[in-house]
Each structure stands twice: as structure tokens, then as C-alpha cells.
Design a protein around this motif. Structure first.
Motif, PDB file in Angstrom:
ATOM      1  N   ALA A   1       3.551  -0.441   1.933  1.00 24.04           N
ATOM      2  CA  ALA A   1       2.625  -0.373   3.074  1.00 24.04           C
ATOM      3  C   ALA A   1       3.189   0.511   4.174  1.00 24.04           C
ATOM      4  O   ALA A   1       4.376   0.457   4.488  1.00 24.04           O
ATOM      5  CB  ALA A   1       2.354  -1.776   3.605  1.00 24.04           C
TER       6      ALA A   1
ATOM      7  N   ALA B   1       0.672  -1.993  -1.719  1.00 25.59           N
ATOM      8  CA  ALA B   1       1.035  -3.011  -0.721  1.00 25.59           C
ATOM      9  C   ALA B   1       2.547  -3.098  -0.534  1.00 25.59           C
ATOM     10  O   ALA B   1       3.022  -3.297   0.585  1.00 25.59           O
ATOM     11  CB  ALA B   1       0.460  -4.362  -1.122  1.00 25.59           C
TER      12      ALA B   1
ATOM     13  N   PHE C   1      -1.439   2.286   2.244  1.00 35.68           N
ATOM     14  CA  PHE C   1      -1.921   0.928   2.456  1.00 35.68           C
ATOM     15  C   PHE C   1      -1.565   0.576   3.890  1.00 35.68           C
ATOM     16  O   PHE C   1      -0.396   0.638   4.286  1.00 35.68           O
ATOM     17  CB  PHE C   1      -1.261  -0.032   1.471  1.00 35.68           C
ATOM     18  CG  PHE C   1      -1.869  -1.398   1.466  1.00 35.68           C
ATOM     19  CD1 PHE C   1      -2.995  -1.666   0.699  1.00 35.68           C
ATOM     20  CD2 PHE C   1      -1.325  -2.437   2.203  1.00 35.68           C
ATOM     21  CE1 PHE C   1      -3.568  -2.935   0.674  1.00 35.68           C
ATOM     22  CE2 PHE C   1      -1.885  -3.697   2.199  1.00 35.68           C
ATOM     23  CZ  PHE C   1      -3.008  -3.944   1.423  1.00 35.68           C
TER      24      PHE C   1
END
Length: 79
Positions: A17, A14, A73
Motif C-alpha cells: 500500500a 495491499a 493501493f
């Protein structure tokens, strides 16, 4: 529920990302965590993370496989 290792991997993905993270890069980010140093162990952890966070783990929209490169992600999440 995720294990602490899986949660740490999810956070690492994350935080990056939109960028493809190779298995080696993920292992480097996870240093200090008790991950096996095998490519397949990363795949298994990603599979389990997908099972926990994806609506349809067989057709993931959040953690996407980039064949031959690693995982990304997704920047844009469900709206």
C-alpha cells in the motif's frame, strides 16, 4: 466474489500500500499463478477487483491508476 488470482493480486497490492506497482512487478509477485503475461490481463484483473471492492469503480479510491507507471493501493481507506 473474487477469483483466487484476483484475491492474490489484491493481497499483493495491499501488502505494498502506498507504493506504485508496475504491471511487471505485479506479474512477478503473482508467479505461480496462472496469469497471462500480457499487460492488458493485469488491467482486466484490476478492473474486476475494483468492481468488487470500490463503491464507484469508475472513480476508484482504493486502487488508483498511476498513468504510465502502474497501480497503487491507497494507504488511507474510507473512514
Amino acid at each position: 466474489a473474487l477469483t483466487s488470482h484476483q484475491f492474490s493480486m489484491l493481497v499483493a497490492l495491499a501488502e505494498h500500500a502506498g507504493r506504485v506497482m508496475s504491471r511487471d512487478a505485479l506479474m512477478d509477485l503473482m508467479k505461480g499463478e496462472a496469469l497471462e503475461a500480457f499487460d492488458r490481463s493485469i488491467d482486466i484483473h484490476v478492473s474486476r477487483i475494483r468492481a468488487a471492492i470500490e463503491d464507484d469503480p469508475k472513480n476508484p479510491r482504493r486502487i488508483i491508476t498511476v498513468r504510465g507507471a502502474g497501480y497503487v493501493f491507497a494507504r488511507e481507506q474510507d473512514r
